[in-house]
Write a protein that holds these residues in place. Structure first.
Motif, PDB file in Angstrom:
ATOM      1  N   ALA A  19       0.870  -1.209   0.000  1.00  0.00           N
ATOM      2  CA  ALA A  19       0.000   0.000   0.000  1.00  0.00           C
ATOM      3  C   ALA A  19       0.893   1.240   0.000  1.00  0.00           C
ATOM      4  O   ALA A  19       1.906   1.267   0.695  1.00  0.00           O
ATOM      5  CB  ALA A  19      -0.848   0.026   1.252  1.00  0.00           C
ATOM      6  N   ASP A  20       0.470   2.224  -0.793  1.00  0.00           N
ATOM      7  CA  ASP A  20       1.195   3.504  -0.819  1.00  0.00           C
ATOM      8  C   ASP A  20       1.136   4.122   0.576  1.00  0.00           C
ATOM      9  O   ASP A  20       0.189   3.870   1.329  1.00  0.00           O
ATOM     10  CB  ASP A  20       0.531   4.474  -1.809  1.00  0.00           C
ATOM     11  N   SER A  21       2.147   4.905   0.918  1.00  0.00           N
ATOM     12  CA  SER A  21       2.061   5.560   2.233  1.00  0.00           C
ATOM     13  C   SER A  21       3.007   6.747   2.321  1.00  0.00           C
ATOM     14  O   SER A  21       3.813   6.974   1.425  1.00  0.00           O
ATOM     15  CB  SER A  21       2.370   4.564   3.346  1.00  0.00           C
ATOM     16  N   SER A  22       2.844   7.494   3.393  1.00  0.00           N
ATOM     17  CA  SER A  22       3.642   8.691   3.631  1.00  0.00           C
ATOM     18  C   SER A  22       4.120   8.639   5.071  1.00  0.00           C
ATOM     19  O   SER A  22       3.429   8.097   5.947  1.00  0.00           O
ATOM     20  CB  SER A  22       2.782   9.952   3.424  1.00  0.00           C
ATOM     21  N   THR A  34       9.267   9.781  -2.936  1.00  0.00           N
ATOM     22  CA  THR A  34       9.619  11.212  -3.056  1.00  0.00           C
ATOM     23  C   THR A  34      10.102  11.745  -1.710  1.00  0.00           C
ATOM     24  O   THR A  34       9.773  11.210  -0.652  1.00  0.00           O
ATOM     25  CB  THR A  34       8.402  12.043  -3.505  1.00  0.00           C
ATOM     26  N   ALA A  35      10.895  12.807  -1.785  1.00  0.00           N
ATOM     27  CA  ALA A  35      11.456  13.465  -0.589  1.00  0.00           C
ATOM     28  C   ALA A  35      11.005  14.916  -0.546  1.00  0.00           C
ATOM     29  O   ALA A  35      11.114  15.631  -1.544  1.00  0.00           O
ATOM     30  CB  ALA A  35      12.980  13.402  -0.631  1.00  0.00           C
ATOM     31  N   SER A  81       8.307  15.171   4.689  1.00  0.00           N
ATOM     32  CA  SER A  81       7.745  13.831   4.476  1.00  0.00           C
ATOM     33  C   SER A  81       8.501  13.075   3.402  1.00  0.00           C
ATOM     34  O   SER A  81       9.140  13.681   2.524  1.00  0.00           O
ATOM     35  CB  SER A  81       6.281  13.951   4.044  1.00  0.00           C
ATOM     36  N   TYR A  82       8.413  11.757   3.493  1.00  0.00           N
ATOM     37  CA  TYR A  82       8.799  10.872   2.381  1.00  0.00           C
ATOM     38  C   TYR A  82       7.511  10.144   1.993  1.00  0.00           C
ATOM     39  O   TYR A  82       6.807   9.622   2.866  1.00  0.00           O
ATOM     40  CB  TYR A  82       9.849   9.855   2.833  1.00  0.00           C
TER      41      TYR A  82
END
Ligand code: FLK
Length: 332
Positions: free
Chosen positions: A1-4, A156-157, A166-167
């Protein structure tokens, strides 16, 4: 799952850590997400206790899902001279809501002094697995293990000065940058997120680097490390700047005066920039002639592989596109 996940600047923006959950029940450690290396290693109860003060520690004997890899070991030396080494096993590793069930986790038996006195509980290296130091069988990075479960094989950074960033894993949040993302192909030969960097610009003049010069996108390095010529040319335009051998680099007056021009450098065929204000790094080192001086965020490195560290990311959104072997950036 995508996440941050939240990226927290440690004091002086020296590094940015993220909370990583390891084992069952989860043990949360704050790891330095480092796109300039490829080992996931953690402070552990295998170290002498004098190295553990002030750190969160992973204790594999408290995790029901830990499996030791007998006969495996790891040992890493970083470009800044720091290092660590120890034993190896696997466990479940979760960042945000993304879980790798069987991730190689490198537990430290010893770390160098800068880690003992530092603010992280270990590193999570997200360069290419070919740089991983686990022996006798190299380990895949957490991203290489998770990426097939993400919407896009990229992360992403978004880093800031003295503010949580965030990443993101698996998606690009268009609210996190301005303008359009400029991409450059990555050469994975070295294992770093490496691309050509054949020119730089100071003021109105563009200068050439050697045609073979490259840069790497490295969230594990604090500053912007460029050729000695580029650093010299840049600081020549800054009133009061000087190379100071006692401090070990270029220092500049801390006053955020207009005299600090931006520094431009090529990332592939695109120009990236660091503002003059971001060239002042950290707080005052002391005064010379009544002027308080700060360390410059642009410093020289020998050779022609430049290192674009956190100073770059404080101003530029970074896209590490593993699936399309490219690196992208846009001002943020
Ligand atoms: O080692 C480097 C430079 C790669 Cl050329 N970056 N990553 C890192 N991690 C800890 C200190 N520095």
């Amino acid at each position: 799952a995508d996440s941050s996940v939240t990226a927290t600047p440690e004091s002086g923006d020296v590094e940015y850590t993220i909370p990583v959950k390891i084992g069952t029940p989860a043990q949360t450690l704050n790891l330095n997400l480092d796109t300039g290396s490829s080992d996931l290693w953690v402070f552990s109860n295998s170290q002498v206790t004098s190295q553990l003060t002030g750190h969160d520690v992973y204790n594999p004997s408290k995790s029901s899902t830990w499996k030791k890899l007998a006969g495996f070991s790891w040992s890493i030396q970083y470009a800044d001279g720091s290092g660590a080494s120890g034993d190896v096993g696997t466990d479940t590793v979760t960042i945000g809501s993304s879980t790798v069930g069987t991730q190689v986790v490198e537990i430290a038996k010893t770390v160098s002094s800068s880690f003992t006195s530092g603010s992280n509980d270990g590193l999570i290296g997200l360069a290419y697995g070919k740089l991983n130091t686990v022996s006798p069988v190299q380990a895949k990075t957490w991203f290489e293990n998770i990426m097939s479960s993400l919407s896009n094989k990229l992360f992403t950074a978004t880093l800031y000065h003295n503010k949580a960033g965030s990443y993101d894993f698996g998606y690009i949040d268009s609210k996190k940058y301005t303008g359009t993302i400029k991409y450059t192909p990555i050469s994975t030969r070295s294992g770093w997120w490496e691309f050509p960097s054949t020119s730089y610009k100071v003021g109105a003049t563009t200068y050439s680097n050697p045609s073979t010069a490259t840069g790497i996108a490295d969230t594990g390095t604090t500053l912007l490390l460029v050729s000695s010529g580029a650093a010299k040319t840049y600081y020549k335009t800054v009133s009061g700047a000087q190379a100071n051998s006692q401090v070990g680099g270029y220092i500049v007056p801390c006053a955020k005066s207009a005299s600090l021009p931006a520094f431009y450098f090529s990332v592939g065929s695109n120009l990236a920039s660091v503002s003059g204000a971001n060239v002042i790094y950290g707080s005052s080192l002391g005064t010379i002639g009544g002027v308080s001086y700060c360390f410059g965020a642009i410093q020289p490195i020998s050779g022609n592989q430049y290192i674009f560290g956190d100073v770059f990311f404080k101003q530029n959104f970074g896209v590490f596109d593993y699936g399309r072997t490219r690196f992208g950036f846009a001002p943020h």
